[in-house]
Design a protein around this motif. Structure first.
Motif, PDB file in Angstrom:
ATOM      1  N   PRO A 281      16.254   0.449  -6.867  1.00 25.46           N
ATOM      2  CA  PRO A 281      15.762  -0.865  -7.273  1.00 25.46           C
ATOM      3  C   PRO A 281      16.397  -1.301  -8.591  1.00 25.46           C
ATOM      4  O   PRO A 281      16.727  -0.466  -9.437  1.00 25.46           O
ATOM      5  N   VAL A 282      16.571  -2.610  -8.742  1.00 20.10           N
ATOM      6  CA  VAL A 282      17.181  -3.145  -9.958  1.00 20.10           C
ATOM      7  C   VAL A 282      16.138  -3.899 -10.779  1.00 20.10           C
ATOM      8  O   VAL A 282      15.882  -3.570 -11.927  1.00 20.10           O
ATOM      9  N   ARG A 283      15.544  -4.929 -10.192  1.00 17.62           N
ATOM     10  CA  ARG A 283      14.483  -5.683 -10.886  1.00 17.62           C
ATOM     11  C   ARG A 283      13.276  -5.770  -9.972  1.00 17.62           C
ATOM     12  O   ARG A 283      13.416  -5.975  -8.770  1.00 17.62           O
ATOM     13  N   CYS A 284      12.090  -5.642 -10.552  1.00 19.60           N
ATOM     14  CA  CYS A 284      10.865  -5.607  -9.759  1.00 19.60           C
ATOM     15  C   CYS A 284       9.799  -6.516 -10.341  1.00 19.60           C
ATOM     16  O   CYS A 284       9.690  -6.665 -11.566  1.00 19.60           O
ATOM     17  N   ALA A 285       9.003  -7.094  -9.454  1.00 22.61           N
ATOM     18  CA  ALA A 285       7.716  -7.689  -9.803  1.00 22.61           C
ATOM     19  C   ALA A 285       6.659  -6.771  -9.209  1.00 22.61           C
ATOM     20  O   ALA A 285       6.668  -6.511  -8.004  1.00 22.61           O
ATOM     21  N   GLU A 286       5.756  -6.253 -10.021  1.00 23.99           N
ATOM     22  CA  GLU A 286       4.863  -5.197  -9.560  1.00 23.99           C
ATOM     23  C   GLU A 286       3.450  -5.395 -10.092  1.00 23.99           C
ATOM     24  O   GLU A 286       3.228  -5.998 -11.139  1.00 23.99           O
ATOM     25  N   ARG A 287       2.519  -4.855  -9.313  1.00 21.72           N
ATOM     26  CA  ARG A 287       1.106  -4.828  -9.699  1.00 21.72           C
ATOM     27  C   ARG A 287       0.533  -3.472  -9.300  1.00 21.72           C
ATOM     28  O   ARG A 287       0.997  -2.833  -8.363  1.00 21.72           O
ATOM     29  N   TRP A 288      -0.509  -3.047 -10.033  1.00 24.63           N
ATOM     30  CA  TRP A 288      -1.174  -1.788  -9.718  1.00 24.63           C
ATOM     31  C   TRP A 288      -2.604  -2.049  -9.268  1.00 24.63           C
ATOM     32  O   TRP A 288      -3.293  -2.928  -9.823  1.00 24.63           O
ATOM     33  N   ILE A 289      -3.019  -1.316  -8.271  1.00 30.86           N
ATOM     34  CA  ILE A 289      -4.392  -1.404  -7.772  1.00 30.86           C
ATOM     35  C   ILE A 289      -5.096  -0.099  -8.095  1.00 30.86           C
ATOM     36  O   ILE A 289      -4.668   0.972  -7.662  1.00 30.86           O
ATOM     37  N   GLN A 290      -6.124  -0.184  -8.884  1.00 32.11           N
ATOM     38  CA  GLN A 290      -6.920   0.988  -9.239  1.00 32.11           C
ATOM     39  C   GLN A 290      -8.125   1.061  -8.301  1.00 32.11           C
ATOM     40  O   GLN A 290      -8.861   0.083  -8.149  1.00 32.11           O
ATOM     41  N   LEU A 291      -8.309   2.224  -7.671  1.00 33.64           N
ATOM     42  CA  LEU A 291      -9.352   2.344  -6.670  1.00 33.64           C
ATOM     43  C   LEU A 291     -10.655   2.878  -7.236  1.00 33.64           C
ATOM     44  O   LEU A 291     -11.468   3.450  -6.525  1.00 33.64           O
ATOM     45  N   ASP A 292     -10.903   2.712  -8.511  1.00 35.57           N
ATOM     46  CA  ASP A 292     -12.189   3.099  -9.091  1.00 35.57           C
ATOM     47  C   ASP A 292     -13.305   2.282  -8.458  1.00 35.57           C
ATOM     48  O   ASP A 292     -13.165   1.089  -8.176  1.00 35.57           O
ATOM     49  N   GLY A 293     -14.438   2.940  -8.231  1.00 35.90           N
ATOM     50  CA  GLY A 293     -15.607   2.245  -7.712  1.00 35.90           C
ATOM     51  C   GLY A 293     -15.605   2.029  -6.231  1.00 35.90           C
ATOM     52  O   GLY A 293     -16.421   1.279  -5.711  1.00 35.90           O
ATOM     53  N   LEU A 294     -14.672   2.695  -5.501  1.00 35.23           N
ATOM     54  CA  LEU A 294     -14.643   2.528  -4.053  1.00 35.23           C
ATOM     55  C   LEU A 294     -15.559   3.511  -3.336  1.00 35.23           C
ATOM     56  O   LEU A 294     -15.541   3.616  -2.135  1.00 35.23           O
ATOM     57  N   GLY A 295     -16.332   4.256  -4.092  1.00 31.10           N
ATOM     58  CA  GLY A 295     -17.285   5.148  -3.442  1.00 31.10           C
ATOM     59  C   GLY A 295     -17.096   6.577  -3.869  1.00 31.10           C
ATOM     60  O   GLY A 295     -16.099   6.944  -4.475  1.00 31.10           O
ATOM     61  N   GLU A 296     -18.056   7.397  -3.593  1.00 32.65           N
ATOM     62  CA  GLU A 296     -18.017   8.816  -3.909  1.00 32.65           C
ATOM     63  C   GLU A 296     -17.985   9.627  -2.627  1.00 32.65           C
ATOM     64  O   GLU A 296     -18.261   9.134  -1.544  1.00 32.65           O
ATOM     65  N   GLY A 297     -17.655  10.921  -2.772  1.00 28.63           N
ATOM     66  CA  GLY A 297     -17.710  11.823  -1.629  1.00 28.63           C
ATOM     67  C   GLY A 297     -16.419  11.838  -0.847  1.00 28.63           C
ATOM     68  O   GLY A 297     -15.396  11.308  -1.263  1.00 28.63           O
ATOM     69  N   SER A 298     -16.493  12.458   0.317  1.00 26.58           N
ATOM     70  CA  SER A 298     -15.290  12.683   1.103  1.00 26.58           C
ATOM     71  C   SER A 298     -14.924  11.494   1.975  1.00 26.58           C
ATOM     72  O   SER A 298     -13.861  11.475   2.555  1.00 26.58           O
ATOM     73  N   ASP A 299     -15.785  10.510   2.094  1.00 27.57           N
ATOM     74  CA  ASP A 299     -15.507   9.393   2.987  1.00 27.57           C
ATOM     75  C   ASP A 299     -15.805   8.080   2.277  1.00 27.57           C
ATOM     76  O   ASP A 299     -16.782   7.390   2.591  1.00 27.57           O
ATOM     77  N   PRO A 300     -14.964   7.691   1.310  1.00 28.41           N
ATOM     78  CA  PRO A 300     -15.203   6.433   0.606  1.00 28.41           C
ATOM     79  C   PRO A 300     -15.007   5.249   1.547  1.00 28.41           C
ATOM     80  O   PRO A 300     -14.294   5.355   2.550  1.00 28.41           O
ATOM     81  N   PRO A 301     -15.610   4.113   1.236  1.00 28.22           N
ATOM     82  CA  PRO A 301     -15.529   2.957   2.143  1.00 28.22           C
ATOM     83  C   PRO A 301     -14.163   2.283   2.077  1.00 28.22           C
ATOM     84  O   PRO A 301     -13.407   2.437   1.124  1.00 28.22           O
ATOM     85  N   TRP A 302     -13.882   1.508   3.118  1.00 25.99           N
ATOM     86  CA  TRP A 302     -12.689   0.676   3.139  1.00 25.99           C
ATOM     87  C   TRP A 302     -12.933  -0.567   2.302  1.00 25.99           C
ATOM     88  O   TRP A 302     -14.040  -1.086   2.231  1.00 25.99           O
ATOM     89  N   ARG A 303     -11.880  -1.056   1.666  1.00 28.71           N
ATOM     90  CA  ARG A 303     -12.006  -2.239   0.829  1.00 28.71           C
ATOM     91  C   ARG A 303     -10.791  -3.135   1.017  1.00 28.71           C
ATOM     92  O   ARG A 303      -9.655  -2.657   0.975  1.00 28.71           O
TER      93      ARG A 303
END
Length: 643
Positions: free
Chosen positions: A445-467
């Motif tokens: 890659p040479v030039r990028c437009a980028e964003r980050w998605i932080q998945l905090d708060g999507l649930g606890e345990g082994s089966d977090p929910p879809w969002r």
């Protein structure tokens, strides 16, 4: 004429129909592919040498992996299928009285070593199949998958098919070599150089030496690193220079032009093995080319020596002009990288000793990426992605791979000012997903437009929910004229290093008018259109061709390959008495490729393996069939009489 006489034609017709059927279902460029295959078939039926002209440039340019997402089967395979189909359809016409019988096509030592390598490869495939059956199935879709066994073995198997084409072609082997493979390899070299010059012009700039941008040409298997461009240049450059030497007019100008182009393309690879290999190939040409040019007649001894040594002089000049900045950094790191390479080879030998059933048989053809990834000596999460389920339940699986990106090239009539990205994800708390739109070559890659998605708060345990999530990106503005535009690539990568998978079952990119830009965004077709790249190159190859044979096929396979190379080069010796420039080009190309193979796995790309064996075997077959008078383009009446 009995029914048996029609079997080859029926088989050829069926193979041609299968080839066109596959092309009609190709993920990208269907019309171009079908028309190209049909035109090629008619051309090959008219000109039996055409496959030797077309194959080397096709290896350099004909690879749609970034668009199709298919790692193990590509457009070159379709081209070869059509080649075999036409040969079968033309079976009576392609049987020639002047073609030697298959046992007589090669000298006995070379013939037996090649058959031995074929047998070793077959045994290695059997060992690999047994090993794959003992492994738990996973979501892997890259080279750590069973299909990689077929892909790796295809190089030598396709070489056998090419040898059969040579055997049954209407032209004698010597003419196929001189009038077919020699100009084809020269065309392949110029095609690869053109791809390199275009890549440099579009991305960092032709004269840039500071950015560290490393070209790949159009060898898309370099998405996981590798020496494909270096090996191809080393193998083909001698043929391009010999072609320039033998021009009846303006030979000095042609040689200067070719020397400038190939020297530039070699230097800007910023690959030390490429520098070494091309230097070795040019030195072989210089040492023996002058006397051969003088003996061929038509030029003075002084002109012949100038032609022979000009490529080295030009290469030195280009190197002095461009080997600063990033190139000097590469040189300064040579000692450190050499120590790391030795440590890596020691680790691979330890893995082989623990996992192979016997050192004589090896671990199995094409199993290295999977064996390395699961070895206890290695803690490397590279390549952790895959596709689960089918249809409506399909989804993307992403593990803790901090260096990999899953990408798709976007086909937009014009670059939008902004796009909306909508996706549905499930992942462990703290997982971090990078979403980017980049201007990108085959690899970098040479030039990028980028964003980050932080998945905090999507649930606890082994089966977090879809969002469901949405974000807006403004692509880089872009530059370039038609044919020289920078590609726009959408990519997903995980950058948290946390345990636990991140899942995604839907991703869409919408322009402002609502049109969809992404293909297979629900992953219902698995990896179709998706392309994985990584900056971690350790898990894919042993980075030594002999060690790769030892890992895959054991001591027997490695020894047989060494014997094949030695007998192949020795078989060129009768052809070189009296010597020919074509034989010199073959010897220099093989020697240069072997220099790359000291520090890299040159057969990671099976098409490079095919060309390597084709140069070695067809060159030896040409010499075994008859000797020439030292000129490149003449077979001579004595050769025709002897065949």
């Amino acid at each position: 004429m009995g029914w048996g006489a029609w079997v080859p034609q029926v088989g050829g017709l069926l193979l041609a129909l299968l080839t066109l059927t596959l092309a009609l279902h190709w993920p990208q460029g269907v019309a171009w592919l079908v028309v190209g295959l049909v035109v090629y078939a008619f051309a090959l039926a008219r000109y039996p040498l055409a496959w030797l002209w077309v194959l080397p440039p096709a290896v350099a340019l004909l690879d749609g992996m970034p668009w199709t997402g298919w790692l193990h089967f590509g457009e070159v395979e379709l081209l070869l299928m059509m080649t075999f189909a036409v040969a079968l359809l033309r079976w009576p016409a392609w049987q020639s009285d002047c073609s030697p019988a298959l046992p007589a096509l090669l000298p006995a030592p070379l013939r037996f070593s090649f058959y031995g390598l074929l047998a070793s490869t077959a045994l290695g495939v059997g060992v690999a199949v047994w090993w794959w059956l003992t492994q738990a199935p996973g979501p892997w879709v890259d080279y750590a998958a069973p299909w990689n066994t077929a892909r790796t073995a295809s190089g030598v198997l396709l070489a056998l098919g090419a040898l059969l084409l040579v055997r049954y072609a209407p032209d004698p082997p010597r003419e196929q070599f001189l009038r077919g493979l020699v100009p084809g390899m020269a065309l392949g070299c110029l095609a690869a150089v053109g791809a390199v010059v275009r890549e440099r012009a579009v991305y960092p700039g032709v004269l840039d030496t500071e950015s560290g941008f490393r070209v790949a040409g159009w060898f898309t298997d370099m998405h996981v690193g590798g020496p494909s461009l270096a090996a191809f240049l080393a193998l083909t450059i001698p043929f391009a220079l010999v072609w320039a030497w033998t021009r009846p007019r303006w030979a000095l100008l042609w040689t200067l032009t070719v020397s400038l182009l190939v020297s530039y393309a070699t230097v800007v690879t910023f690959t030390r093995s490429a520098w070494l290999a091309v230097a070795v190939a040019l030195l072989v040409l210089a040492l023996f080319g002058g006397p051969l040019l003088t003996r061929a007649g038509g030029r003075s001894r002084r002109t012949s020596i100038l032609l022979a040594w000009m490529p080295i002089l030009v290469a030195i000049g280009i190197a002095l002009a461009m080997l600063d900045g990033f190139a000097s950094d590469r040189w300064s790191a040579t000692t450190r990288d050499a120590e790391g390479r030795w440590d890596r080879w020691a680790t691979i030998l330890a893995i082989s000793a623990e996992t192979a059933r016997t050192p004589w048989m090896g671990h199995g053809v094409g199993t290295f990426p999977a064996a390395y990834r699961t070895a206890p000596q290695v803690d490397d999460p590279v390549g952790q992605y895959g596709f689960l389920g089918q249809g409506e339940t399909a989804m993307l699986w992403m593990g803790e791979d901090p260096t990999g990106r899953l990408a798709q090239r976007l086909f937009a009539a014009d670059r939008p000012e902004w796009v909306d990205v909508v996706l549905r994800v499930q992942g462990p708390p703290g997982a971090r997903l990078r979403v980017a739109l980049c201007e990108e070559s085959v690899v970098y890659p040479v030039r990028c437009a980028e964003r980050w998605i932080q998945l905090d708060g999507l649930g606890e345990g082994s089966d977090p929910p879809w969002r469901g999530m949405a974000l807006r990106l403004a692509p880089p503005a872009g530059r370039g004229m038609p044919g020289l535009e920078r590609s726009l690539v959408f990519s997903l990568s995980r950058e948290d290093g946390l345990p636990g998978p991140l899942l995604m079952d839907d991703v869409r990119i919408h322009r402002g008018d609502g049109s969809q830009l992404l293909k297979n965004g629900t992953f219902a077709a698995g990896g179709r259109h998706w392309f994985y790249t990584t900056s971690n190159y350790d898990a894919w190859r042993t980075e030594n061709q002999l060690l790769e044979f030892y890992f895959d096929q054991g001591i027997a396979g490695a020894a047989l390959w060494l014997v094949l190379v030695a007998t192949g080069l020795w078989a060129l010796a009768p052809y070189a008495r009296p010597p020919t420039l074509a034989a010199l080009a073959a010897a220099a190309g093989i020697t240069g490729a072997l220099a790359v193979g000291m520090f890299a796995t040159i057969f990671f790309n099976p098409h490079i393996a095919l060309l390597f064996y084709l140069v070695l075997l067809l060159g030896a077959a040409a010499g075994h069939a008859g000797r020439g008078d030292g000129r490149l383009g003449e077979t001579g009446s004595r050769d025709r009489e002897g065949q």
